[in-house]
Design a protein around this motif. Sequence first.
Motif, mmCIF file in Angstrom:
data_model
loop_
_atom_site.group_PDB
_atom_site.id
_atom_site.type_symbol
_atom_site.label_atom_id
_atom_site.label_comp_id
_atom_site.label_asym_id
_atom_site.label_seq_id
_atom_site.Cartn_x
_atom_site.Cartn_y
_atom_site.Cartn_z
ATOM 1 N N ALA A 42 0.827 -1.156 -0.049
ATOM 2 C CA ALA A 42 -0.037 0.018 0.054
ATOM 3 C C ALA A 42 0.873 1.196 0.037
ATOM 4 O O ALA A 42 2.040 1.266 0.746
ATOM 5 C CB ALA A 42 -0.963 -0.012 1.250
ATOM 6 N N CYS A 43 0.438 1.844 -0.897
ATOM 7 C CA CYS A 43 1.446 3.603 -0.679
ATOM 8 C C CYS A 43 0.419 4.655 -0.926
ATOM 9 O O CYS A 43 -0.589 4.586 -1.181
ATOM 10 C CB CYS A 43 2.192 3.331 -1.948
ATOM 11 N N GLY A 75 -3.781 10.572 -8.403
ATOM 12 C CA GLY A 75 -4.306 10.272 -9.765
ATOM 13 C C GLY A 75 -3.790 8.933 -10.352
ATOM 14 O O GLY A 75 -3.626 8.705 -11.587
ATOM 15 N N GLY A 76 -3.909 7.884 -9.602
ATOM 16 C CA GLY A 76 -3.345 6.555 -10.015
ATOM 17 C C GLY A 76 -1.756 6.314 -10.015
ATOM 18 O O GLY A 76 -1.432 5.478 -10.077
ATOM 19 N N GLU A 77 -1.039 7.433 -9.669
ATOM 20 C CA GLU A 77 0.517 7.085 -9.605
ATOM 21 C C GLU A 77 0.939 6.898 -8.306
ATOM 22 O O GLU A 77 0.394 7.598 -7.379
ATOM 23 C CB GLU A 77 1.013 8.560 -10.135
ATOM 24 N N PRO A 78 1.719 5.935 -8.012
ATOM 25 C CA PRO A 78 2.094 5.565 -6.626
ATOM 26 C C PRO A 78 3.334 6.678 -6.214
ATOM 27 O O PRO A 78 3.995 7.094 -6.952
ATOM 28 C CB PRO A 78 2.765 4.320 -6.796
ATOM 29 N N GLY A 79 3.165 6.909 -5.061
ATOM 30 C CA GLY A 79 4.348 7.588 -4.250
ATOM 31 C C GLY A 79 4.673 7.089 -3.092
ATOM 32 O O GLY A 79 4.735 5.832 -2.820
ATOM 33 N N ASN A 80 5.420 7.981 -2.320
ATOM 34 C CA ASN A 80 5.928 7.415 -0.851
ATOM 35 C C ASN A 80 5.061 8.196 0.119
ATOM 36 O O ASN A 80 4.590 9.360 -0.107
ATOM 37 C CB ASN A 80 7.425 7.945 -0.986
ATOM 38 N N PRO A 81 4.824 7.450 1.309
ATOM 39 C CA PRO A 81 5.475 6.396 1.756
ATOM 40 C C PRO A 81 4.727 5.275 1.100
ATOM 41 O O PRO A 81 3.765 5.152 0.772
ATOM 42 C CB PRO A 81 5.311 6.360 3.189
ATOM 43 N N VAL A 82 5.580 4.143 1.474
ATOM 44 C CA VAL A 82 4.975 2.594 0.875
ATOM 45 C C VAL A 82 4.960 1.693 2.152
ATOM 46 O O VAL A 82 6.050 1.688 2.804
ATOM 47 C CB VAL A 82 6.003 2.222 -0.084
ATOM 48 N N PHE A 108 5.010 -2.335 2.849
ATOM 49 C CA PHE A 108 5.381 -3.527 2.276
ATOM 50 C C PHE A 108 4.965 -4.822 3.314
ATOM 51 O O PHE A 108 5.455 -4.495 4.304
ATOM 52 C CB PHE A 108 6.773 -3.996 1.658
ATOM 53 N N ALA A 109 3.975 -5.814 3.015
ATOM 54 C CA ALA A 109 3.848 -6.875 3.995
ATOM 55 C C ALA A 109 5.261 -7.694 3.994
ATOM 56 O O ALA A 109 6.090 -7.533 3.114
ATOM 57 C CB ALA A 109 2.776 -7.868 3.299
ATOM 58 N N ALA A 110 5.524 -8.162 5.049
ATOM 59 C CA ALA A 110 6.613 -8.961 5.397
ATOM 60 C C ALA A 110 7.137 -9.918 4.223
ATOM 61 O O ALA A 110 8.235 -10.361 4.264
ATOM 62 C CB ALA A 110 6.600 -9.590 6.828
ATOM 63 N N ARG A 111 6.244 -10.619 3.622
ATOM 64 C CA ARG A 111 6.496 -11.628 2.481
ATOM 65 C C ARG A 111 7.260 -10.854 1.388
ATOM 66 O O ARG A 111 8.048 -11.562 0.806
ATOM 67 C CB ARG A 111 5.122 -12.174 2.025
ATOM 68 N N PHE A 112 7.633 -9.594 1.441
ATOM 69 C CA PHE A 112 8.187 -9.045 0.307
ATOM 70 C C PHE A 112 9.696 -8.704 0.873
ATOM 71 O O PHE A 112 10.494 -8.326 0.212
ATOM 72 C CB PHE A 112 7.672 -7.801 -0.267
ATOM 73 N N ALA A 113 10.059 -8.915 2.093
ATOM 74 C CA ALA A 113 11.341 -8.871 2.847
ATOM 75 C C ALA A 113 12.249 -9.226 2.039
ATOM 76 O O ALA A 113 13.393 -8.660 1.839
ATOM 77 C CB ALA A 113 11.471 -8.993 4.237
ATOM 78 N N PRO A 114 12.379 -10.511 1.603
ATOM 79 C CA PRO A 114 13.356 -11.081 0.800
ATOM 80 C C PRO A 114 13.715 -10.516 -0.387
ATOM 81 O O PRO A 114 14.930 -10.071 -0.784
ATOM 82 C CB PRO A 114 12.901 -12.674 0.522
ATOM 83 N N GLU A 115 12.708 -9.902 -1.319
ATOM 84 C CA GLU A 115 12.788 -9.134 -2.310
ATOM 85 C C GLU A 115 13.460 -7.677 -2.009
ATOM 86 O O GLU A 115 14.307 -7.421 -2.832
ATOM 87 C CB GLU A 115 11.439 -8.990 -3.092
ATOM 88 N N MET A 157 7.594 -2.962 -6.391
ATOM 89 C CA MET A 157 6.111 -2.506 -6.589
ATOM 90 C C MET A 157 5.998 -2.861 -8.042
ATOM 91 O O MET A 157 4.839 -3.377 -8.357
ATOM 92 C CB MET A 157 5.919 -1.129 -6.387
ATOM 93 N N ARG A 158 6.787 -2.617 -9.013
ATOM 94 C CA ARG A 158 6.626 -2.848 -10.319
ATOM 95 C C ARG A 158 6.489 -4.345 -10.741
ATOM 96 O O ARG A 158 5.970 -4.818 -11.635
ATOM 97 C CB ARG A 158 7.702 -2.166 -11.118
ATOM 98 N N ALA A 159 7.271 -5.187 -9.756
ATOM 99 C CA ALA A 159 7.102 -6.613 -10.221
ATOM 100 C C ALA A 159 5.730 -7.184 -9.669
ATOM 101 O O ALA A 159 5.244 -8.321 -10.128
ATOM 102 C CB ALA A 159 8.122 -7.227 -9.282
ATOM 103 N N HIS A 160 5.016 -6.571 -9.085
ATOM 104 C CA HIS A 160 3.598 -6.805 -8.573
ATOM 105 C C HIS A 160 2.441 -5.796 -8.603
ATOM 106 O O HIS A 160 2.117 -5.580 -7.537
ATOM 107 C CB HIS A 160 3.771 -7.257 -6.934
ATOM 108 N N PRO A 161 2.567 -5.328 -9.876
ATOM 109 C CA PRO A 161 1.590 -4.047 -9.827
ATOM 110 C C PRO A 161 -0.018 -4.450 -9.327
ATOM 111 O O PRO A 161 -0.818 -3.602 -8.955
ATOM 112 C CB PRO A 161 1.514 -3.680 -11.414
#
Length: 207
Positions: free
Chosen positions: A138-139, A143-150, A152-159, A173-177
């Motif tokens: 979640a970020c 207007g549909g453009e992602p920004g900061n802050p973001v 990430f669920a813990a499952r993305f920690a390895p990535e 984020m781009r890997a999981h739009p």
Amino acid sequence: MRLGVILLAAGRGVRFGGDKLAACVEGRTLFARALDVAAALGASRCVAVVSDPARALEAKARGLLPVLNDRPEAGISRSIRLGLDACDASGACDASGACDAGGACDAYLFMVGDQPYLRAQSVRALIETWERGRCAIACLGCGGEPGNPVIFAARFAPELRALSGDVGGKRVMRAHPELVRIVQADARELWDMDTPQERRRAPCSRD
């Protein structure tokens, strides 16, 4: 749900031509403004990754756990790993007296230090959306453009840990739009200041 807040503030300000976080906007430095927001969130695990010992002291005085990045030239990916490690290692107590003994967080919220108009209210709305929906990513955005802050669920920690060089979480984020949830915010809050000239070109608020 254990949320770790990570303020990424160890950049070298190459495009800015110097110490960007020392630049003042309306009487306060960018770093002080970012600390204001992070401290107002009331998170039990809140760290600031910095490259300056003086900034580490400033962060500690505001209640954040300072983490020193002694190799900022390695890029933002190193700061991300240091922040993740510090969040997972720190056990803390919140304002109600509830404590935890450390261990991995359920999610991580990443902030940057160069958004002078970001409001804690908007970041809280982001956290509430994540908590209600158990969002994967979640970020704040506009207007549909992602920004900061973001967040990430813990499952993305390895990535996130696998990132290298000056590459940040936007690659994940781009890997999981299809998993990204955007919480609308004012464009002025999302604006970041990359060059001295941009100090005069902040977008107007919609309010």
